[in-house]
Motif scaffolding. Structure first.
Motif, PDB file in Angstrom:
ATOM      1  N   ILE A   1       0.861  -1.171   0.000  1.00 35.46           N
ATOM      2  CA  ILE A   1       0.000   0.000   0.000  1.00 35.46           C
ATOM      3  C   ILE A   1       0.899   1.222   0.000  1.00 35.46           C
ATOM      4  N   LYS A   2       0.651   2.124  -0.952  1.00 38.08           N
ATOM      5  CA  LYS A   2       1.506   3.310  -1.054  1.00 38.08           C
ATOM      6  C   LYS A   2       0.674   4.568  -0.942  1.00 38.08           C
ATOM      7  N   ASP A   3       0.983   5.366   0.060  1.00 29.70           N
ATOM      8  CA  ASP A   3       0.400   6.697   0.193  1.00 29.70           C
ATOM      9  C   ASP A   3      -1.120   6.692   0.009  1.00 29.70           C
ATOM     10  N   LEU A   4      -1.784   5.751   0.635  1.00 27.56           N
ATOM     11  CA  LEU A   4      -3.217   5.599   0.429  1.00 27.56           C
ATOM     12  C   LEU A   4      -4.001   6.708   1.139  1.00 27.56           C
ATOM     13  N   GLY A   5      -4.879   7.328   0.391  1.00 26.23           N
ATOM     14  CA  GLY A   5      -5.766   8.336   0.977  1.00 26.23           C
ATOM     15  C   GLY A   5      -7.193   8.003   0.594  1.00 26.23           C
ATOM     16  N   ILE A   6      -8.081   7.996   1.566  1.00 26.89           N
ATOM     17  CA  ILE A   6      -9.477   7.670   1.297  1.00 26.89           C
ATOM     18  C   ILE A   6     -10.351   8.809   1.777  1.00 26.89           C
ATOM     19  N   GLN A   7     -11.329   9.120   0.957  1.00 25.52           N
ATOM     20  CA  GLN A   7     -12.212  10.236   1.299  1.00 25.52           C
ATOM     21  C   GLN A   7     -13.635   9.730   1.431  1.00 25.52           C
ATOM     22  N   PHE A   8     -14.315  10.146   2.477  1.00 27.15           N
ATOM     23  CA  PHE A   8     -15.736   9.843   2.652  1.00 27.15           C
ATOM     24  C   PHE A   8     -16.513  11.124   2.424  1.00 27.15           C
ATOM     25  N   ASN A   9     -17.590  11.004   1.675  1.00 31.40           N
ATOM     26  CA  ASN A   9     -18.460  12.164   1.534  1.00 31.40           C
ATOM     27  C   ASN A   9     -19.567  12.069   2.566  1.00 31.40           C
ATOM     28  N   THR A  10     -19.532  12.964   3.520  1.00 29.23           N
ATOM     29  CA  THR A  10     -20.567  12.947   4.540  1.00 29.23           C
ATOM     30  C   THR A  10     -21.501  14.116   4.297  1.00 29.23           C
TER      31      THR A  10
ATOM     32  N   MET B   1      -9.907  -4.954   0.361  1.00 25.70           N
ATOM     33  CA  MET B   1     -10.872  -5.917  -0.177  1.00 25.70           C
ATOM     34  C   MET B   1     -11.776  -5.290  -1.237  1.00 25.70           C
ATOM     35  N   GLY B   2     -11.683  -3.970  -1.397  1.00 23.43           N
ATOM     36  CA  GLY B   2     -12.567  -3.300  -2.349  1.00 23.43           C
ATOM     37  C   GLY B   2     -13.997  -3.274  -1.866  1.00 23.43           C
ATOM     38  N   LEU B   3     -14.181  -3.170  -0.563  1.00 23.08           N
ATOM     39  CA  LEU B   3     -15.533  -3.230   0.004  1.00 23.08           C
ATOM     40  C   LEU B   3     -16.012  -1.886   0.530  1.00 23.08           C
ATOM     41  N   LEU B   4     -15.288  -0.824   0.220  1.00 28.82           N
ATOM     42  CA  LEU B   4     -15.737   0.486   0.672  1.00 28.82           C
ATOM     43  C   LEU B   4     -17.044   0.833  -0.033  1.00 28.82           C
ATOM     44  N   PRO B   5     -17.962   1.476   0.670  1.00 33.46           N
ATOM     45  CA  PRO B   5     -19.221   1.863   0.015  1.00 33.46           C
ATOM     46  C   PRO B   5     -18.955   2.730  -1.210  1.00 33.46           C
ATOM     47  N   GLU B   6     -19.436   2.272  -2.358  1.00 34.85           N
ATOM     48  CA  GLU B   6     -19.060   2.902  -3.631  1.00 34.85           C
ATOM     49  C   GLU B   6     -19.388   4.382  -3.727  1.00 34.85           C
ATOM     50  N   LYS B   7     -20.629   4.702  -3.320  1.00 31.87           N
ATOM     51  CA  LYS B   7     -21.068   6.061  -3.608  1.00 31.87           C
ATOM     52  C   LYS B   7     -20.516   7.066  -2.623  1.00 31.87           C
ATOM     53  N   LYS B   8     -20.258   6.603  -1.392  1.00 37.66           N
ATOM     54  CA  LYS B   8     -19.903   7.551  -0.357  1.00 37.66           C
ATOM     55  C   LYS B   8     -18.404   7.729  -0.192  1.00 37.66           C
ATOM     56  N   SER B   9     -17.636   6.826  -0.753  1.00 38.06           N
ATOM     57  CA  SER B   9     -16.205   6.917  -0.470  1.00 38.06           C
ATOM     58  C   SER B   9     -15.413   6.748  -1.751  1.00 38.06           C
ATOM     59  N   LYS B  10     -14.232   7.341  -1.764  1.00 38.39           N
ATOM     60  CA  LYS B  10     -13.364   7.045  -2.889  1.00 38.39           C
ATOM     61  C   LYS B  10     -11.894   7.160  -2.483  1.00 38.39           C
ATOM     62  N   ILE B  11     -11.099   6.433  -3.223  1.00 42.07           N
ATOM     63  CA  ILE B  11      -9.671   6.476  -2.970  1.00 42.07           C
ATOM     64  C   ILE B  11      -9.133   7.688  -3.713  1.00 42.07           C
ATOM     65  N   VAL B  12      -8.626   8.662  -2.953  1.00 40.38           N
ATOM     66  CA  VAL B  12      -8.231   9.908  -3.596  1.00 40.38           C
ATOM     67  C   VAL B  12      -6.740   9.937  -3.947  1.00 40.38           C
ATOM     68  N   SER B  13      -5.961   9.112  -3.274  1.00 43.58           N
ATOM     69  CA  SER B  13      -4.546   9.103  -3.641  1.00 43.58           C
ATOM     70  C   SER B  13      -3.945   7.747  -3.342  1.00 43.58           C
ATOM     71  N   GLY B  14      -2.805   7.500  -3.946  1.00 45.27           N
ATOM     72  CA  GLY B  14      -2.051   6.302  -3.645  1.00 45.27           C
ATOM     73  C   GLY B  14      -2.535   5.072  -4.388  1.00 45.27           C
TER      74      GLY B  14
END
Lengths: 299, 329
Positions: free
Chosen positions: B8-17, B56-69
């Motif tokens: 995993i390299k420089d992983l950034g995850i964003q949730f839209n709340t 695992m690729g199980l993050l909720p699709e609509k609410k979250s996204k991988i923004v970096s890494g």
């Protein structure tokens, strides 16, 4: 649930288990007297609707104008005769079939439409959910009977049409309930676990979510049957439903209302039949809910 | 194939709340060698589970996204996979064991039906072969009467048994990577020990890599080769297991180790790190731990520390700044 692929080490054991299962259901039923009453009324209704013609003492269509408006307990007419001299007991018995057929087929159709809509809205969310649920909201803001009348006025009278109009007016309740069930289910950990084992989305819906909403569908359906039977009677009473001379409780009320002041038995007995049916279905539905409810199941 | 299974390299995850986007994971990097057990520890809300779900690729699709890494699995960037490609990995190359064995098994299926699911998805097997494979794996995880268990429903099993079923579900396709998200938290201590022992055995036997997520340092000491310590969505320390317990560099890790109950401190109150993990929307500049850190000084509040390396031992703390250390000496 039997898988069929599995050979059991001890088949006797399995059989004993099954017997205890049906015994368990019987025990649960006997424990609740309302359940017993509901169940008995439903059995009676089913017997009448299947063997109506055989049980009925007279031909329900046989009009003997000579014998019109006979009060109960005269000339072998246990519940009297109507304005055309037809035996009321026989008509009430045969009329059970209309109610059962309409109740069951409406609940199947409404349940099917409502489940499909509810599942799609709850599982896929997003704009499709918003659109479908606003349709449901709009429809729920109309009185049920009014909606049934409007739809059947457009479609015309007749058994099939009354079923269609009842279902078109009634599916929204299923959609609402099923949607909320699916919403809760899709967040469950076992659904995530299923995704984590590589099950495709559609299969998750069909194989993992649908079986879990079966119980609420059954419970809601059993309770709705009563509503539909009453609604059919109301619509027939207003002249939109099952047409004379077919014997149906609703149109018996309709025909009898003109004689209400001097021949009370014309509307009293079909009225009682409707009440008992609705009561039976509701009591049974309540019992079913208490028994099948997963929250209470373990007890 | 390289020695590194997961990187995993420089992983950034964003949730839209509802209140706007937040970043529960920022700049997370670590790697997992094949055959290695890597522990991920941290308090609730530190981003452990989100990281594992991302793998695992199980993050909720609509609410979250991988923004970096990126996340490389077997030298392939899996963040770019389509849903269909991902599905082939899940349950097959990588599996996950969840925290709650009570709720992770679908109540309407028998154990046999549940376990045949991954085999149906990933392997071409006849019904008979499938049944054999299932009974085999159930025996491996130490379930007695496996032949009968497959006809039973989850609610007929105890918690420990259900977790064993979960483990066998994850093992069926012999994955290369097994992610365990607090697999023993919901179990009582004796069962916990059994399950950990079992997982160790199976791991050794199959030469799998384990990503072990937990907040229990005892479990980490028991299971892991290396440990990643996470705090508020960032990695604060990475070290080999003995090194971490002997010489924790980050004050947060020191606090964690300090707050474990030990034999000789039975009667005194347990040490606890004051305050709480900041919520993702509360994170500003400076070190995320500064407001709870007993050693915090001016710089900690103003500048975000980089990662300092001391051999294999990484830590994200200004205390490790060589300039400062020079000054202190």
């Amino acid at each position: 649930m039997e898988t069929g692929t599995v050979t059991t080490a001890n088949p006797l054991n399995v059989k004993a288990k099954k017997e205890s299962k049906s015994k368990e259901i019987a025990r649960k039923l006997l424990r609740s007297w309302t359940g017993v009453i509901g169940f008995s009324l439903i059995i009676l209704l089913l017997i009448l609707s299947i063997f109506g013609e055989v049980i009925a003492p007279f031909d329900p269509m046989d009009a003997q104008l000579r014998d019109r408006l006979l009060p109960p307990l005269t000339d072998g007419h246990l519940l009297g005769t109507d304005q055309l001299g037809r035996d009321i007991l026989s008509r009430v018995i045969v009329g059970a079939r209309v109610s059962v057929v309409i109740g069951l087929s409406t609940v199947l159709l409404a349940g099917l439409i409502g489940t499909i809509v509810g599942v799609i809205a709850g599982y896929y969310r997003g704009w499709i959910d918003i659109v479908l649920m606003r349709i449901v909201d709009v429809q729920l803001s109309f009185p049920f009977i009014l909606l049934v009348l409007v739809i059947s006025a457009v479609l015309g009278a007749g058994l099939t049409n009354i079923v269609i109009s009842l279902a078109l007016a009634g599916w929204v309740i299923f959609a609402r309930v099923i949607r909320s069930e699916v919403l809760a289910l899709r967040e469950k950990e076992f659904i995530t676990a299923a995704i984590a084992t590589g099950v495709p989305k559609l299969q998750i819906l069909v194989r993992h979510i649908l079986p879990n909403i079966f119980t609420p569908i059954i419970i809601l359906g059993s309770l709705q049957i009563g509503t539909y039977i009453i609604a059919e009677a109301s619509v027939s009473f207003l002249g939109f439903g099952v047409q004379p001379p077919t014997a149906a409780w609703g149109n018996m009320l309709d025909e009898g209302k003109d004689y209400i002041f001097n021949s009370w038995w014309l509307i009293t007995f079909p009225g009682i039949a409707i009440i008992l049916t609705a009561l039976g279905v509701n009591l049974f539905g309540d019992w079913l809910r208490d028994t099948l409810d997963p929250e209470l199941k373990g007890e | 194939m390289s020695d590194i299974l997961l990187e995993i390299k420089d992983l950034g995850i964003q949730f839209n709340t509802g209140k706007g986007p937040i970043q529960p994971i920022r700049g997370v990097s670590f790697s997992l060698k094949s055959g290695e057990t890597l522990g991920v520890v941290g308090e609730s809300g530190s981003g452990k589970s989100v990281t594992s779900l991302a793998v695992m690729g199980l993050l909720p699709e609509k609410k979250s996204k991988i923004v970096s890494g990126s996340i490389h699995f077997n030298d392939e960037d899996i963040t770019k996979l389509s849903e269909k490609q991902y599905r082939k990995l899940r349950g097959n190359e990588m599996s996950m064991i969840f925290q709650e064995p009570m709720t992770s098994l679908n109540p309407v299926f028998t154990i046999g039906e549940l376990l045949s699911e991954p085999l149906k998805q990933h392997k071409k097997m006849s019904k008979k072969e499938r049944k054999e494979a299932i009974i085999n794996v159930l025996k491996q995880v130490g379930i007695p009467r496996a032949e009968q268990i497959i006809n039973e429903y989850p609610h007929q099993l105890s918690g420990g048994m259900r977790q064993r079923v979960m483990i066998s579900l994850a093992l069926l396709c012999e994955p290369k990577l097994l992610i365990c998200d607090e697999p023993t938290t919901a179990l009582d201590v004796t069962i916990q020990a059994q399950i950990l022992e079992l997982m160790k055995e199976i791991k050794a036997e199959k030469n799998m890599s384990l990503l072990f997520i937990t907040h229990d340092l005892g479990v980490v000491a028991e299971m892991c080769d290396r440990v990643v310590v996470m705090y508020a969505g960032e990695i604060v320390e990475v070290a080999e297991i003995n090194e971490l317990f002997d010489q924790p560099l980050h004050p947060y890790t020191q606090g964690l180790i300090h707050s474990r109950p030990t034999n000789n401190s039975r009667k005194s109150a347990l040490y606890s790190i004051k305050g709480q993990v900041p919520r993702p929307e509360e994170i500003g500049i400076g070190c995320t731990f500064a407001n709870r850190c007993p050693h915090a000084f001016e710089k900690c509040l103003k500048e975000t520390p980089p990662i300092f390396e001391k051999g294999d031992h990484l830590s994200k703390c200004w205390l490790q700044d060589s300039k400062r250390q020079a000054v202190m000496k």
